[in-house]
Motif scaffolding. Structure first.
Motif, short mmCIF file in Angstrom:
data_model
loop_
_atom_site.label_atom_id
_atom_site.label_comp_id
_atom_site.label_asym_id
_atom_site.label_seq_id
_atom_site.Cartn_x
_atom_site.Cartn_y
_atom_site.Cartn_z
N GLY A 20 0.82 -1.20 0.00
CA GLY A 20 0.00 0.00 0.00
C GLY A 20 0.86 1.25 0.00
N PHE A 21 1.88 1.25 0.86
CA PHE A 21 2.75 2.43 0.97
C PHE A 21 3.51 2.64 -0.34
CE2 PHE A 21 6.75 4.39 2.65
CZ PHE A 21 6.18 5.62 2.90
N ALA A 22 4.09 1.55 -0.87
CA ALA A 22 4.86 1.69 -2.11
C ALA A 22 3.99 2.23 -3.23
CB ALA A 22 5.46 0.34 -2.51
N VAL A 23 2.76 1.70 -3.35
CA VAL A 23 1.90 2.13 -4.44
C VAL A 23 1.43 3.57 -4.23
CG1 VAL A 23 -0.34 1.74 -5.51
CG2 VAL A 23 1.18 -0.17 -5.11
N ALA A 24 1.21 3.96 -2.96
CA ALA A 24 0.78 5.34 -2.71
C ALA A 24 1.87 6.32 -3.13
CB ALA A 24 0.44 5.53 -1.24
N VAL A 25 3.14 5.99 -2.81
CA VAL A 25 4.23 6.87 -3.22
C VAL A 25 4.34 6.90 -4.74
CG1 VAL A 25 6.72 7.20 -3.17
CG2 VAL A 25 5.52 6.55 -1.10
N TYR A 26 4.22 5.72 -5.35
CA TYR A 26 4.35 5.61 -6.80
C TYR A 26 3.22 6.36 -7.51
CZ TYR A 26 5.31 3.27 -11.24
OH TYR A 26 5.63 3.00 -12.54
N SER A 27 2.05 6.44 -6.84
CA SER A 27 0.91 7.12 -7.46
C SER A 27 1.14 8.61 -7.61
CB SER A 27 -0.35 6.91 -6.61
OG SER A 27 -0.62 5.56 -6.46
N LEU A 28 1.96 9.19 -6.70
CA LEU A 28 2.10 10.65 -6.71
C LEU A 28 2.51 11.17 -8.09
CD1 LEU A 28 3.83 11.22 -3.26
CD2 LEU A 28 1.44 11.48 -3.85
N PRO A 29 3.59 10.65 -8.71
CA PRO A 29 3.93 11.21 -10.02
C PRO A 29 3.20 10.56 -11.18
CG PRO A 29 5.63 9.70 -9.33
CD PRO A 29 4.62 9.74 -8.23
N THR A 30 2.53 9.40 -10.98
CA THR A 30 2.02 8.69 -12.16
C THR A 30 0.52 8.85 -12.37
OG1 THR A 30 1.80 6.70 -10.83
CG2 THR A 30 3.78 6.90 -12.17
N ILE A 31 -0.25 9.05 -11.29
CA ILE A 31 -1.70 9.09 -11.48
C ILE A 31 -2.11 10.49 -11.93
CG2 ILE A 31 -3.91 8.91 -10.29
CD1 ILE A 31 -2.58 6.26 -10.77
N GLY A 32 -2.82 10.54 -13.04
CA GLY A 32 -3.13 11.83 -13.64
C GLY A 32 -4.23 12.57 -12.89
N ARG A 33 -4.38 13.82 -13.24
CA ARG A 33 -5.38 14.67 -12.59
C ARG A 33 -6.79 14.08 -12.72
NH1 ARG A 33 -6.36 20.25 -11.71
NH2 ARG A 33 -4.19 20.75 -12.05
N GLY A 34 -7.10 13.56 -13.88
CA GLY A 34 -8.44 13.01 -14.10
C GLY A 34 -8.77 11.91 -13.11
#
Lengths: 115, 502
Positions: free
Chosen positions: B89-103
């Motif tokens: 969960g932690f790894a994916v949350a950090v990874y989401s910061l730059p990769t998950i788009g605004r939409g």
């Protein structure tokens, strides 16, 4: 009562599976709705059907006195209905969106992601 | 009273609710995303420590005594799974910061992420079979929504298959719970286990056991019920894929481990024989499917299927050593597989495609990324001294000791084919020269160094975990051994939940 219910549940399961095996995505969702209702009826029946004996104990009554209906399956069915409602409404929205994007009502046309 | 059993469920639920409250503020949602998962990781380590201390940690919700209320139970297997949930969960949350788009973010990516983690943790910790169903549904609903965020054509097609098969599996699960309740009159897993042992005619119990097997088999993507997985897992954003790859199928595997050690251990010859064949065919079809693929994430998806086979093999052999191997394998696999998906995301971000034929030259341009890929890839294939070697070694040794030569041969062969697939990715993506027409065909937006390092950081962390497991095999082996010993002693679980019976 139980034999009749057994037959009814069996028929609903069969109908649901038939619908799910059709190619149309609308019929697929109808099948999902039927099968979740069949499961609810199954829980209700299997846990024993007791007529005219609600699980209420009168004031100062004997809690272990008479035979009363088991309240737990009713709670289970209630929970299952609520969950099924949520999930199925999601499924209905999903097929609507899928239809808007893919523009077909046929599972056989939806194999872009298959291999 | 032990709050640490409930906290891994409550923290993501609270974090999810909080990020709903900050619906308009993406900044706050991101902050809660990282802070919430970090808190989950911290609490899960606390839980693991106290489980190691006490054996079983139990909490009766609402203060109702065991067979009547809903019980939360953590034994060592649950605690290990919850710690892994926290890490992923932690790894994916950090990874989401730059990769998950605004939409995605404005449509509720972070609340759904928390809800998914709450469902997963709940499924690992509950001691009540109907409650397990409820947590499955929580997890599924969150995963449905995450899967279709973005609304592309492939996502819709994948989602229809995913939703249908998972709903079908839930209905089978629910029917099986109903039948079991009709026979035994209880829902508490410890109480069910106690009463199953008293039933004289096992025919009906066996039938219900097979229903559970089919239901969890669909969720775990075991042969022949795995087709939804490769059809869906490569469609959503990479962070979501990685989360699903690490956790969702493993919940099914966990449920199989729990139910087929605690409850249905009355006719091992019948049920575990089916599981063994299922495991063998799962391994084979998964790895062969992967060999035919030329898309990064599809290869990895098929490898999830094939690795599930190894875990089921540990359960199906049902010897102490095999269960140790199974638990060890889950432990190693969750970290490695999530990491591989995260790396595929970095490659996609840098080169703009997942297609192996159009990729190339990554090692020359970003050597660090190549090394980071090799660690989980070789670990997946079982090359010493990485974590996968010990997992496979224990399993294969267990199968030889159990005298099951067929499965031994299949497991070794599948290991070799896994190496082939990983070599294929290495050769095509990292080693060969980039195809010439590449630059013109695919346009990639520039990536700032800060974002790149935010993407690399979780990969580095997970790779460090893999190396750590590999170099400290004995430490982890001891933990897995203790977990397997608990699994093989259902009476201990029953006594812990219901209190000592006369």
């Amino acid at each position: 009562m139980e034999p009749i219910m057994a037959v009814v549940i069996g028929v609903i399961y069969a109908a649901a599976i038939y619908m799910m095996l059709r190619r149309s995505i609308v019929k697929l969702v109808i099948g999902l709705i039927l099968i979740s209702n069949a499961a609810n009826l199954l829980i209700f029946t299997v846990a024993g059907m007791t007529r005219d004996a609600p699980p209420l104990i009168p004031m100062n009554g004997d809690p272990l006195g008479d035979v009363i209906a088991d309240p737990l399956p009713q709670a289970l069915v209630l929970t299952a209905i609520v969950i099924a409602f949520g999930v199925l409404s999601f499924a209905v929205v999903l097929i609507r969106r899928a239809y808007q994007i893919v523009r077909v009502d046929d599972m056989d046309q939806m194999k872009d992601t298959d291999t | 009273m032990s709050p640490e059993v409930a906290l891994p469920i409550l923290i993501p639920l609270t974090a999810g609710a909080l990020s709903m409250a900050f619906w308009r503020s993406r900044m706050m949602q991101r902050l809660i995303g990282v802070a919430g998962t970090a808190a989950l990781l911290a609490v899960s380590i606390w839980l693991f420590a106290s489980v190691q201390d006490q054996g079983h940690v139990i909490m009766n919700a609402g203060g109702w005594a065991a067979p009547f209320g809903i019980t939360l139970v953590a034994d060592l297997l649950s605690a290990i799974m919850v710690v892994l949930t926290g890490i992923i969960g932690f790894a994916v949350a950090v990874y989401s910061l730059p990769t998950i788009g605004r939409g995605h973010e404005t449509f509720g990516y972070y609340p759904l992420l928390h809800l998914l983690l709450a469902g997963v943790a709940g499924a690992f910790l509950t001691g009540d079979i109907f409650n397990l169903y409820v947590w499955f549904e929580v997890m599924l609903l969150a995963s449905f929504a995450l899967l279709i965020l973005g609304g592309e054509r492939a996502q819709m097609e994948g989602a229809i298959k995913y939703v249908t098969l998972n709903l079908l599996s839930s209905v089978i699960f629910l029917s099986a719970i109903g039948l079991l309740y009709g026979m035994l009159g209880t829902l508490n897993m410890a109480d069910i286990a106690r009463r199953v042992a008293l039933v004289e005619d096992n025919t009906l119990i066996d039938i219900v056991a097979v229903m559970f097997m089919i239901s969890f088999g669909i969720k775990a993507a075991a042969f022949p019920l795995f087709f939804w997985l490769p059809a869906a897992y490569h469609t959503p954003p990479v962070a979501v894929s990685a989360l699903f790859a690490g956790l969702l199928t493993k919940v099914g595997v966990y449920a199989l481990f729990r139910v087929f050690t605690l409850i249905f251990n009355q006719s091992v010859d019948f049920t575990h024989e089916i599981l063994l064949w299922g495991a063998a065919l799962t391994m084979l079809t998964g790895v062969l499917g992967a060999a035919a693929q030329f898309e990064f994430r599809r290869i990895l998806s098929f490898h999830i299927v094939s690795q599930i086979g190894y875990m089921l093999m540990g359960l199906a052999l049902f010897t102490p050593l095999a269960l140790v191997g199974g638990v060890f394998y889950i432990l190693h696999h969750i970290i490695v597989k999530t990491n591989l998906f995260l790396i595929s995301g970095v490659v996609h971000r840098l080169k703009g495609t997942h297609d192996l034929k159009r990729l190339g030259g990554v090692y020359k341009a970003w050597p660090l990324l190549g090394v980071l890929f090799l660690i989980p890839a070789l670990s997946l294939a079982g090359v010493p001294p990485l974590s996968g070697f010990f997992a496979k070694f224990v399993l294969i040794r267990a199968s030889i000791e159990a005298g099951e030569i067929t499965i031994t041969v299949i497991a070794l062969l599948v290991g070799l084919l896994t190496l082939y697939s990983m070599t294929k990715i290495w050769a095509e993506v990292f080693w060969k020269k980039a195809p010439d027409d590449d630059g013109a065909a695919i346009k990639v937006s520039p990536l700032s160094q800060r974002h790149l390092w935010l993407m690399i950081a979780p990969i580095l962390g997970l790779a460090a975990c893999t190396v750590f497991i590999g170099l400290n095999g004995q430490l982890l082996y001891d933990v897995a051994e203790a977990a397997a010993a608990q699994l093989l002693d259902p009476q201990g679980y029953i006594d812990a939940v219901l209190g000592e019976q006369p």
